[in-house]
Design a protein around this motif. Structure first.
Motif, PDB file in Angstrom:
ATOM      1  N   LYS A  47       0.859  -1.189   0.000  1.00 12.43           N
ATOM      2  CA  LYS A  47       0.000   0.000   0.000  1.00 12.43           C
ATOM      3  C   LYS A  47       0.892   1.235   0.000  1.00 12.43           C
ATOM      4  CE  LYS A  47      -3.155  -2.646   2.926  1.00 12.43           C
ATOM      5  NZ  LYS A  47      -3.725  -2.777   4.291  1.00 12.43           N
ATOM      6  N   PRO A  48       1.557   1.512  -1.126  1.00  9.23           N
ATOM      7  CA  PRO A  48       2.501   2.638  -1.157  1.00  9.23           C
ATOM      8  C   PRO A  48       1.855   3.983  -0.887  1.00  9.23           C
ATOM      9  CG  PRO A  48       2.059   1.799  -3.363  1.00  9.23           C
ATOM     10  CD  PRO A  48       1.478   0.813  -2.408  1.00  9.23           C
ATOM     11  N   TRP A  49       0.538   4.086  -1.104  1.00  7.83           N
ATOM     12  CA  TRP A  49      -0.143   5.356  -0.840  1.00  7.83           C
ATOM     13  C   TRP A  49      -0.293   5.631   0.654  1.00  7.83           C
ATOM     14  CZ3 TRP A  49      -2.074   1.431  -3.944  1.00  7.83           C
ATOM     15  CH2 TRP A  49      -2.900   0.504  -3.305  1.00  7.83           C
ATOM     16  N   ARG A  50       0.085   4.672   1.494  1.00 11.21           N
ATOM     17  CA  ARG A  50       0.031   4.884   2.949  1.00 11.21           C
ATOM     18  C   ARG A  50       1.393   5.265   3.503  1.00 11.21           C
ATOM     19  NH1 ARG A  50      -3.854   0.461   5.985  1.00 11.21           N
ATOM     20  NH2 ARG A  50      -5.818   1.093   5.010  1.00 11.21           N
ATOM     21  N   GLY A  51       2.428   5.148   2.677  1.00 15.12           N
ATOM     22  CA  GLY A  51       3.764   5.498   3.147  1.00 15.12           C
ATOM     23  C   GLY A  51       4.033   6.976   2.958  1.00 15.12           C
ATOM     24  N   THR A  52       5.306   7.351   3.020  1.00 12.72           N
ATOM     25  CA  THR A  52       5.682   8.752   2.816  1.00 12.72           C
ATOM     26  C   THR A  52       5.855   9.016   1.330  1.00 12.72           C
ATOM     27  OG1 THR A  52       8.017   8.158   3.068  1.00 12.72           O
ATOM     28  CG2 THR A  52       6.840   8.907   5.035  1.00 12.72           C
ATOM     29  N   GLY A  53       5.733  10.264   0.958  1.00 13.30           N
ATOM     30  CA  GLY A  53       5.904  10.662  -0.422  1.00 13.30           C
ATOM     31  C   GLY A  53       7.351  10.550  -0.845  1.00 13.30           C
ATOM     32  N   PRO A  61      -1.556  10.469  -2.862  1.00  7.79           N
ATOM     33  CA  PRO A  61      -2.893   9.895  -3.043  1.00  7.79           C
ATOM     34  C   PRO A  61      -2.837   8.652  -3.913  1.00  7.79           C
ATOM     35  CG  PRO A  61      -2.884  12.259  -3.496  1.00  7.79           C
ATOM     36  CD  PRO A  61      -1.454  11.830  -3.391  1.00  7.79           C
ATOM     37  N   VAL A  62      -3.772   7.740  -3.719  1.00 11.39           N
ATOM     38  CA  VAL A  62      -3.771   6.489  -4.452  1.00 11.39           C
ATOM     39  C   VAL A  62      -3.877   6.727  -5.953  1.00 11.39           C
ATOM     40  CG1 VAL A  62      -6.277   6.236  -4.147  1.00 11.39           C
ATOM     41  CG2 VAL A  62      -4.877   4.215  -4.639  1.00 11.39           C
ATOM     42  N   ASP A  63      -4.643   7.743  -6.380  1.00  7.30           N
ATOM     43  CA  ASP A  63      -4.782   7.974  -7.816  1.00  7.30           C
ATOM     44  C   ASP A  63      -3.470   8.396  -8.437  1.00  7.30           C
ATOM     45  OD1 ASP A  63      -5.138  10.334  -6.264  1.00  7.30           O
ATOM     46  OD2 ASP A  63      -5.885  11.389  -8.026  1.00  7.30           O
ATOM     47  N   ARG A  64      -2.662   9.174  -7.718  1.00  6.67           N
ATOM     48  CA  ARG A  64      -1.377   9.606  -8.262  1.00  6.67           C
ATOM     49  C   ARG A  64      -0.393   8.441  -8.340  1.00  6.67           C
ATOM     50  NH1 ARG A  64       0.990  14.741  -5.421  1.00  6.67           N
ATOM     51  NH2 ARG A  64      -1.093  15.444  -6.098  1.00  6.67           N
ATOM     52  N   VAL A  65      -0.427   7.581  -7.340  1.00  8.03           N
ATOM     53  CA  VAL A  65       0.473   6.426  -7.327  1.00  8.03           C
ATOM     54  C   VAL A  65       0.182   5.502  -8.510  1.00  8.03           C
ATOM     55  CG1 VAL A  65       1.141   4.343  -6.070  1.00  8.03           C
ATOM     56  CG2 VAL A  65       0.835   6.494  -4.842  1.00  8.03           C
TER      57      VAL A  65
END
Length: 275
Positions: A47-53, A61-65
């Motif tokens: 879940k990379p959208w839960r980590g740091t940028g 955000p999940v859409d950007r990832v």
């Protein structure tokens, strides 16, 4: 849509064998399985959208990832990549195809459309959908409908794409959590795990992808060896003739042909020894 339900799917309009080499280069752990005769689906294991940028700040955000993943897969490919994503506030898609600018659409959690109508027309055109029936069904998704939330909108989108042969396995669909998507994908028949194995393997995978493409016969094999030999045979006399005539241009052309021929033969030998 459940506020804790965040998930994403990457759908590629080609078979898993073609997707696999490029998916390695995303440097993410994913599960790859078939989604119909002409489609494959990638399910993130993490879940990379839960980590740091990327700069160590707030998570992306999940859409950007997943939009970034779709663009990376589509560049240089002959097949489009569709990313579906959803979280507690919104849901939507991003379609990437080659070097063209990605197109996307967004709905709020309650189904309120907040995208541009032109995006749906571009979406239909890039996927080769019916410009009348399919486009009409897609445009219905851009109109207000108090009975349809964001999950229903995405399911409507998938219903249109089912006419292209897209069939997601049962349990892989909008509104499910990332954990649920992962567990469902893991038990699919023929599922493969894709993960980053370092730059050395990435280069090998990329070379495998090139060799398995339409360029393959020109890179490795009898045709490639014949071309390399012809370059060597032509390069030497051109180089000597240019030197004799004191023509820098012809001498350079001969040197380039010699170098290309030598590199072609060396590449073939190196790849043959590695396989």
């Amino acid at each position: 849509m459940n506020a804790t339900s965040t998930g994403a799917l990457l759908m590629c309009r080609t078979d898993p064998e073609t997707v696999r080499p490029l998916a390695h280069l995303l440097r993410e752990q994913m599960l790859l399985t078939r989604a119909g005769e002409e489609w494959s689906v990638l399910v993130p294991e993490g879940k990379p959208w839960r980590g740091t940028g990327p700069s160590g700040g707030d998570p992306e955000p999940v859409d950007r990832v997943v939009g970034g993943w779709a663009g990376a897969l589509a560049v240089g490919s002959s097949w489009p990549v569709l990313a579906l994503w959803w979280d507690g506030d919104r849901a939507g898609y991003t379609l990437a195809a080659g070097f063209r600018r990605p197109v996307g659409y967004v709905w709020l959690a309650d189904g309120t459309p907040v995208g541009e109508d032109e995006a749906m027309r571009t979406f239909a055109a890039r996927l080769g959908l019916d410009p009348v029936l399919d486009l009409q069904a897609l445009e219905e998704l851009t109109r207000p409908d108090p009975e349809s939330d964001a999950e229903a909108r995405l399911r409507g989108l998938l219903a249109v794409l089912s006419r292209t042969g897209l069939t997601l396995p049962t349990g892989l669909g909008p509104g499910e959590s990332a954990d649920r998507l992962r567990s469902v994908a893991a038990v699919q028949r023929g599922v493969e795990r894709v993960e980053w194995a370092g730059w050395r393997d990435a280069v090998r995978v990329e070379l495998d992808a090139v060799e398995s493409s339409s360029l393959g016969p020109w890179v490795r094999g009898p045709r490639a060896r014949a071309i390399a030999a012809a370059q060597l045979a032509a390069g030497l006399p051109i180089l000597l003739w240019g030197a004799h005539r004191r023509s820098g241009g012809w001498a350079a052309a001969g040197a380039v042909l010699l170098a290309q021929g030598a590199l072609g033969l060396a590449y073939h030998r190196a790849r043959a020894g590695a396989s």
